[in-house]
Design a protein around this motif. Structure first.
Motif, mmCIF file in Angstrom:
data_model
loop_
_atom_site.group_PDB
_atom_site.id
_atom_site.type_symbol
_atom_site.label_atom_id
_atom_site.label_comp_id
_atom_site.label_asym_id
_atom_site.label_seq_id
_atom_site.Cartn_x
_atom_site.Cartn_y
_atom_site.Cartn_z
ATOM 1 N N ASN A 288 36.557 -42.797 14.704
ATOM 2 C CA ASN A 288 35.550 -43.014 13.669
ATOM 3 C C ASN A 288 34.529 -44.038 14.139
ATOM 4 O O ASN A 288 34.875 -45.007 14.831
ATOM 5 C CB ASN A 288 36.194 -43.511 12.373
ATOM 6 N N PHE A 289 33.285 -43.815 13.764
ATOM 7 C CA PHE A 289 32.241 -44.797 14.033
ATOM 8 C C PHE A 289 31.121 -44.625 13.018
ATOM 9 O O PHE A 289 31.065 -43.619 12.286
ATOM 10 C CB PHE A 289 31.703 -44.677 15.465
ATOM 11 N N THR A 290 30.241 -45.601 12.965
ATOM 12 C CA THR A 290 29.100 -45.578 12.049
ATOM 13 C C THR A 290 27.821 -45.670 12.861
ATOM 14 O O THR A 290 27.728 -46.466 13.798
ATOM 15 C CB THR A 290 29.174 -46.747 11.050
ATOM 16 N N VAL A 291 26.848 -44.859 12.507
ATOM 17 C CA VAL A 291 25.557 -44.889 13.182
ATOM 18 C C VAL A 291 24.485 -45.228 12.157
ATOM 19 O O VAL A 291 24.526 -44.770 11.016
ATOM 20 C CB VAL A 291 25.260 -43.533 13.888
ATOM 21 N N SER A 292 23.523 -46.058 12.550
ATOM 22 C CA SER A 292 22.454 -46.481 11.643
ATOM 23 C C SER A 292 21.163 -46.636 12.426
ATOM 24 O O SER A 292 21.152 -46.710 13.656
ATOM 25 C CB SER A 292 22.812 -47.798 10.952
ATOM 26 N N SER A 293 20.043 -46.678 11.690
ATOM 27 C CA SER A 293 18.727 -46.794 12.314
ATOM 28 C C SER A 293 17.819 -47.656 11.446
ATOM 29 O O SER A 293 17.921 -47.637 10.215
ATOM 30 C CB SER A 293 18.106 -45.406 12.503
ATOM 31 N N ASP A 294 16.928 -48.407 12.110
ATOM 32 C CA ASP A 294 15.979 -49.225 11.347
ATOM 33 C C ASP A 294 14.768 -48.430 10.875
ATOM 34 O O ASP A 294 14.045 -48.861 9.988
ATOM 35 C CB ASP A 294 15.522 -50.419 12.184
ATOM 36 N N LYS A 295 14.545 -47.265 11.459
ATOM 37 C CA LYS A 295 13.411 -46.412 11.086
ATOM 38 C C LYS A 295 13.912 -44.979 10.894
ATOM 39 O O LYS A 295 15.044 -44.647 11.256
ATOM 40 C CB LYS A 295 12.323 -46.439 12.160
ATOM 41 N N TYR A 296 13.047 -44.148 10.331
ATOM 42 C CA TYR A 296 13.409 -42.739 10.191
ATOM 43 C C TYR A 296 13.617 -42.142 11.576
ATOM 44 O O TYR A 296 12.835 -42.376 12.507
ATOM 45 C CB TYR A 296 12.304 -41.972 9.458
ATOM 46 N N VAL A 297 14.671 -41.322 11.692
ATOM 47 C CA VAL A 297 14.979 -40.703 12.973
ATOM 48 C C VAL A 297 15.475 -39.287 12.731
ATOM 49 O O VAL A 297 16.170 -39.011 11.736
ATOM 50 C CB VAL A 297 16.005 -41.544 13.758
ATOM 51 N N HIS A 298 15.107 -38.381 13.621
ATOM 52 C CA HIS A 298 15.399 -36.956 13.460
ATOM 53 C C HIS A 298 16.430 -36.488 14.476
ATOM 54 O O HIS A 298 16.365 -36.856 15.656
ATOM 55 C CB HIS A 298 14.098 -36.166 13.643
ATOM 56 N N ALA A 299 17.371 -35.668 14.008
ATOM 57 C CA ALA A 299 18.323 -34.938 14.859
ATOM 58 C C ALA A 299 19.177 -35.873 15.715
ATOM 59 O O ALA A 299 19.256 -35.733 16.935
ATOM 60 C CB ALA A 299 17.592 -33.937 15.745
ATOM 61 N N VAL A 300 19.868 -36.794 15.076
ATOM 62 C CA VAL A 300 20.761 -37.703 15.791
ATOM 63 C C VAL A 300 21.945 -36.911 16.346
ATOM 64 O O VAL A 300 22.631 -36.196 15.623
ATOM 65 C CB VAL A 300 21.267 -38.818 14.866
ATOM 66 N N HIS A 301 22.159 -37.029 17.648
ATOM 67 C CA HIS A 301 23.281 -36.352 18.288
ATOM 68 C C HIS A 301 23.820 -37.245 19.393
ATOM 69 O O HIS A 301 23.248 -38.299 19.703
ATOM 70 C CB HIS A 301 22.879 -34.975 18.824
ATOM 71 N N PHE A 302 24.935 -36.837 20.013
ATOM 72 C CA PHE A 302 25.689 -37.790 20.823
ATOM 73 C C PHE A 302 25.990 -37.314 22.238
ATOM 74 O O PHE A 302 26.598 -38.060 23.016
ATOM 75 C CB PHE A 302 26.985 -38.160 20.091
ATOM 76 N N GLY A 303 25.604 -36.124 22.605
ATOM 77 C CA GLY A 303 25.739 -35.685 23.986
ATOM 78 C C GLY A 303 27.157 -35.527 24.478
ATOM 79 O O GLY A 303 27.393 -35.539 25.694
ATOM 80 N N LEU A 304 28.115 -35.356 23.559
ATOM 81 C CA LEU A 304 29.499 -35.150 23.977
ATOM 82 C C LEU A 304 29.704 -33.698 24.420
ATOM 83 O O LEU A 304 28.833 -32.854 24.237
ATOM 84 C CB LEU A 304 30.445 -35.507 22.829
ATOM 85 N N ASN A 305 30.855 -33.422 25.008
ATOM 86 C CA ASN A 305 31.137 -32.053 25.453
ATOM 87 C C ASN A 305 31.004 -31.069 24.294
ATOM 88 O O ASN A 305 31.269 -31.410 23.137
ATOM 89 C CB ASN A 305 32.544 -31.965 26.051
ATOM 90 N N ASP A 306 30.654 -29.841 24.610
ATOM 91 C CA ASP A 306 30.350 -28.860 23.578
ATOM 92 C C ASP A 306 31.540 -28.507 22.706
ATOM 93 O O ASP A 306 31.375 -28.033 21.577
ATOM 94 C CB ASP A 306 29.794 -27.583 24.222
ATOM 95 N N ASP A 307 32.761 -28.702 23.212
ATOM 96 C CA ASP A 307 33.936 -28.360 22.419
ATOM 97 C C ASP A 307 34.426 -29.510 21.547
ATOM 98 O O ASP A 307 35.427 -29.374 20.843
ATOM 99 C CB ASP A 307 35.067 -27.866 23.315
ATOM 100 N N VAL A 308 33.732 -30.640 21.560
ATOM 101 C CA VAL A 308 34.092 -31.771 20.716
ATOM 102 C C VAL A 308 33.616 -31.480 19.291
ATOM 103 O O VAL A 308 32.458 -31.126 19.066
ATOM 104 C CB VAL A 308 33.471 -33.079 21.231
ATOM 105 N N LEU A 309 34.513 -31.637 18.326
ATOM 106 C CA LEU A 309 34.181 -31.376 16.926
ATOM 107 C C LEU A 309 33.888 -32.683 16.215
ATOM 108 O O LEU A 309 34.725 -33.589 16.189
ATOM 109 C CB LEU A 309 35.339 -30.656 16.227
#
Length: 852
Positions: free
Chosen positions: A793-814
């Motif tokens: 588990n983790f939390t992601v946050s941003s100081d400004k509006y941001v589009h399409a946040v993703h993490f670049g993990l392997n494609d089979d990671v759920l």
């Protein structure tokens, strides 16, 4: 009943197509040229792949090199020993499921008969043919097309020239075949817009010998007759056969109903059985029943039904099934003089059916493993689906598919397997085959609580109407009905006879004068969306604002797979966008739409790398589907939204949100958010904005709502707040006619968000394309990273509006969420749900889309 399984250790060979049943003796004597078949089910492609005789036809362009398989006859051979139970029983019945197609069967040199259809089993008493020692079963099969020709086709074409131009049998391109309409097997295997022509052939189900003494339980029908306050009225009808042809016998039957291994009801009955079929009906009430509910609306409680039968002459039989207590009704009440509802009511509750159209998950459907069914249905639940439409172009799925849907709460809209064509129901043999098929399938599937609607076909009636043959100003019963007898008479009669509690609907789309009405029945609004002739309308989110309907059972948008899947189906990492293999694995309706969409929404596509193309194309599909689902949930008196399609039968740039390898596409996450069981949605209404809240759950939802305008940097303007309470199973307007004001939508957006004690994701209303937004670079943080119970588990946050946040993990990671937008100051908790390999904390690096 004693069962002798015949699943393992078969042999297979091929001969010229003209080697029909008259060549049996010659083929049976051959010693060489047989290949091993480990087990059934078996499509002939599979042992050929295993023995290096062909390459897998779903990879690259191998399908072209496998077309010769349609031009052969295929011979299966099984040697087995007959146990004493088979030789000395009252009946020993050979059962072979899913013979694809046009089968001839022989046992010990005796011709058992011809079986034309894959859609119901071959069954025959073989007791007098079995003998001690070695028994030999031989089955001849073909792909099935060779029995039919242009002469037969001419009867279901409007006129001769139509055959040359493609006629009204839709989706018949250069690798497709009109003759499919005569062959009772899955229609998609001869090619569609979303899969190649791979002419299947084989034994696609189980083979066994069932041995009975004196009596046999032939079927059981479980019905929830009525739900009252804290009580369910149940009936269980049991069909038991007395196998003595001219003799009556005494017998007894017992019913046990169990829940969580505890017996909640037990009834015994004495029976005086006449020869042949007898019907024993058990009627009873269950106090405080544990109901079965669709995903999100409650639990998927399942009861075990056990039937025991014993004759006074010593014969016994036993049948067991799992089912759920639930009622279903198709509500078509009037809304006005020119409109009616089309709403399924589950346990008395109008249910918004949200989900997708199911594609048979392999072009070679005989090799689909239970594990693939399990994963796909579990992922449908994860995407917040509560319905899959079994589309009439596919293959009837095995029982395990429906068992998964029972467990995960996925309703099934069940088409019969007829699609996009006229069918030759003026032929006596064809009507006979369809009657056998519908009778078998309705009896087989009726006890699954997930099955809530029978439907005659996919797009057959509208195909007839579109080509001008069937007119409501002409006779209602044309001389050549071209399928109308099937859909209007045979199917509803058998559905009513075998499962009167499950409603029947003639076709999809169907309802109203034009058969694709936005005021009656269900509809497929392709003309208003991705199949619009104007490419600019195909790629504009706002076009979905024009879609109206009572139940939208097909809509869609095309997008690519993840790169790992692309490499698999491409057969190489040397991918050439626009090359031959790329085009083969790109849906026919794409028509340069994706490049135009990337240009409109993001960047010039001409200079993109493969990774960039897959990202932007995937985001486009996600934007369109997310917007469309929200719009259809928002629309008044619309009770269904089913995307075409949920999954794929081979790898392609196509309709699905989860690919052939069961890997989530980018669009999966957009759909999951749009279908959340509790959901805030904002929509423009002229110069104002409405906010509605959906609550599909059985619990009351209460929260503090804040809404207004926010710049991309986080400055709020014209905000308001209120306390909101939403009752179970309802949607409600929570803020009406919110004024838009003089805000610059290239520098900000409208939002609605709940307080932190509520799990509702904020609603965002963007009123310009992303590439026109004047956003600045954000600072994104990942905090609170920890492992717990096998999850990260983790939390992601941003100081400004941001589009399409993703993490670049392997494609089979759920992940619980990905490719999402964040408002300034918003935090989003993310869970890594499933990984097949270790993930270090440094691997989780947030990425986003930023273009100038």
């Amino acid at each position: 009943m004693y069962v002798c399984e015949l699943k393992k250790e078969w042999k297979l060979r091929y001969e010229p197509l003209y080697y029909d049943r008259e060549y049996y003796a010659e083929v049976a004597e051959k010693k060489d040229g047989w290949v091993n078949v480990e087990a059934l089910p078996c499509d002939v492609h599979v042992p050929l792949i295993e023995n290096g005789m062909i390459e897998d036809p779903v990879i690259a362009d191998n399908c072209f090199n496998c077309e010769w398989i349609e031009d052969k006859s295929w011979w299966f051979r099984k040697v087995f020993k007959a146990e004493k139970e088979l030789l000395h029983s009252h009946n020993s019945e050979l059962v072979v499921e899913r013979l694809d197609a046009e089968a001839d069967l022989f046992l010990n040199g005796v011709y058992l008969g011809h079986h034309k259809s894959e859609t119901y089993p071959f069954r025959k008493d073989i007791r007098d043919i079995l003998h001690e020692g070695e028994n030999i079963l031989v089955i001849r099969l073909t792909a099935g097309l060779e029995y039919y020709n242009e002469l037969g086709l001419s009867r279901i074409h409007w006129k001769g020239s139509d055959y040359v131009s493609g006629s009204f049998i839709r989706n018949c391109g250069p690798r497709r075949d009109h003759r499919r309409v005569f062959v009772r097997k899955p229609q998609y295997v001869f090619g569609w817009d979303w899969n190649p022509r791979i002419g299947t052939c084989g034994i696609m189900g189980d083979a066994r010998i069932e041995s009975y003494n004196d009596i046999a339980i032939r079927s059981v029908k479980f019905t929830t007759r009525n739900l009252m306050d804290r009580e369910a009225q149940i009936s269980v009808e049991t069909e038991i056969e007395n196998l003595y042809s001219i003799t009556t016998i005494d017998a007894a039957a017992r019913l046990d109903v169990c829940f969580n291994d505890a017996t909640v009801c037990s009834i015994e009955k004495e029976i005086f059985m006449t020869s042949g079929l007898n019907y024993v009906n058990f009627e009873f009430n269950i106090d405080n029943p544990m109901l079965w509910w669709p995903n999100g609306m409650g639990e998927q409680n399942l009861y075990t039904i056990k039937i025991y039968a014993a004759s006074s002459t010593g014969g016994t039989d036993y049948h067991e099934l799992k089912t759920g207590i639930r009622t279903v009704k198709l509500n078509t009440d009037k809304i006005s003089n020119s409109s009616r509802l089309f709403a399924l009511e589950i346990n008395g509750v109008k249910t918004f059916c949200k989900g997708g159209n199911w594609e048979t998950p392999d072009s070679i459907y005989g090799r689909i493993a239970d594990e693939k069914y399990e994963k796909l249905i579990k992922e449908a639940k994860e995407a917040n689906f509560n319905m899959l439409r079994f589309n009439g172009v596919g293959a009837y799925e095995r029982d395990y598919f429906y068992e998964c849907c029972n467990r995960y709460g996925i309703l099934i809209w069940q088409d019969f397997t007829f699609s996009c064509a006229a069918y030759p129901d003026e032929l006596d043999w064809f009507r006979y085959e369809v009657e056998k098929e519908v009778d078998y399938q309705t009896r087989r599937l009726r006890n699954h609580p997930c099955v809530v609607l029978w439907c005659g076909n996919n797009e057959c009636q509208i195909t007839l109407e579109s080509y001008g043959k069937i007119s409501y100003l002409e006779d209602k019963k044309p001389a050549f009905p071209r399928g109308i007898l099937l859909f209007n008479e045979i199917m509803p009669r058998l559905a009513r006879k075998n499962s009167p509690d499950i409603p029947y609907w003639n076709s999809s789309p169907f309802g109203g004068i034009d058969l694709n009405s936005d005021e009656y029945g269900d509809r497929h609004p392709w003309g208003e969306s991705f199949m619009n002739e104007d490419i600019n309308k195909r790629i504009a989110l706002e076009e979905y604002n024009k879609v109206r309907g009572r139940f939208v059972s097909e809509f869609g948008c095309i997008g690519p797979t993840k790169k790992s899947s692309l490499y698999k189906y491409y057969g190489s990492e040397n991918v050439v966008i626009g090359g031959g293999t790329w085009n083969l694995h790109t849906n026919e309706f794409e028509k340069e739409t994706i490049n135009a969409a990337i240009l409109k929404h993001y960047v010039d596509p001409e200079s993109l790398s493969l990774d960039e193309y897959l990202l932007y194309a995937g985001l486009f599909q996600g934007l369109m589907l997310g917007y469309a689902f929200e719009l259809l949930r928002y629309a008044e008196n619309n009770y269904g939204a089913l995307v075409w399609s949920y999954n794929d039968c081979w790898g392609e740039v196509g309709w699905s949100i989860i690919d052939y390898y069961a890997i989530r596409k980018i669009s999966f996450y957009f759909v999951k958010r749009a279908l959340a069981h509790t959901k805030l949605i904002m929509r423009e209404d002229g110069k104002a904005i409405n906010i509605i809240c959906m609550n599909d759950t059985p619990k009351t939802l209460k929260f503090e709502l804040e809404y207004g305008y926010m710049t991309f940097g986080g400055t709020k303007e014209d905000t308001a707040s209120r306390t909101v309470t939403i009752k179970p199973f309802t949607k409600a307007v929570v803020a009406a006619q919110m004024k838009k004001g003089p805000h610059d939508t290239s520098k900000g957006l409208y939002y609605a968000s709940a307080d932190s004690n509520c799990s509702l994701i904020p609603a965002i209303l963007r009123t310009c394309d992303f590439r026109n937004m004047q956003i600045t670079l954000p600072e994104i943080k990942v905090t609170g990273l920890k492992e717990c119970g096998g999850e990260i588990n983790f939390t992601v946050s941003s100081d400004k509006y941001v589009h399409a946040v993703h993490f670049g993990l392997n494609d089979d990671v759920l992940l619980s969420d990905e490719y999402f937008d964040l408002l300034p100051g918003e935090s989003r908790k993310v869970t890594v749900q499933c990984v097949n390999h270790p993930i270090a904390t440094g691997d989780i690096i947030p990425r986003y889309v930023y273009v100038r």
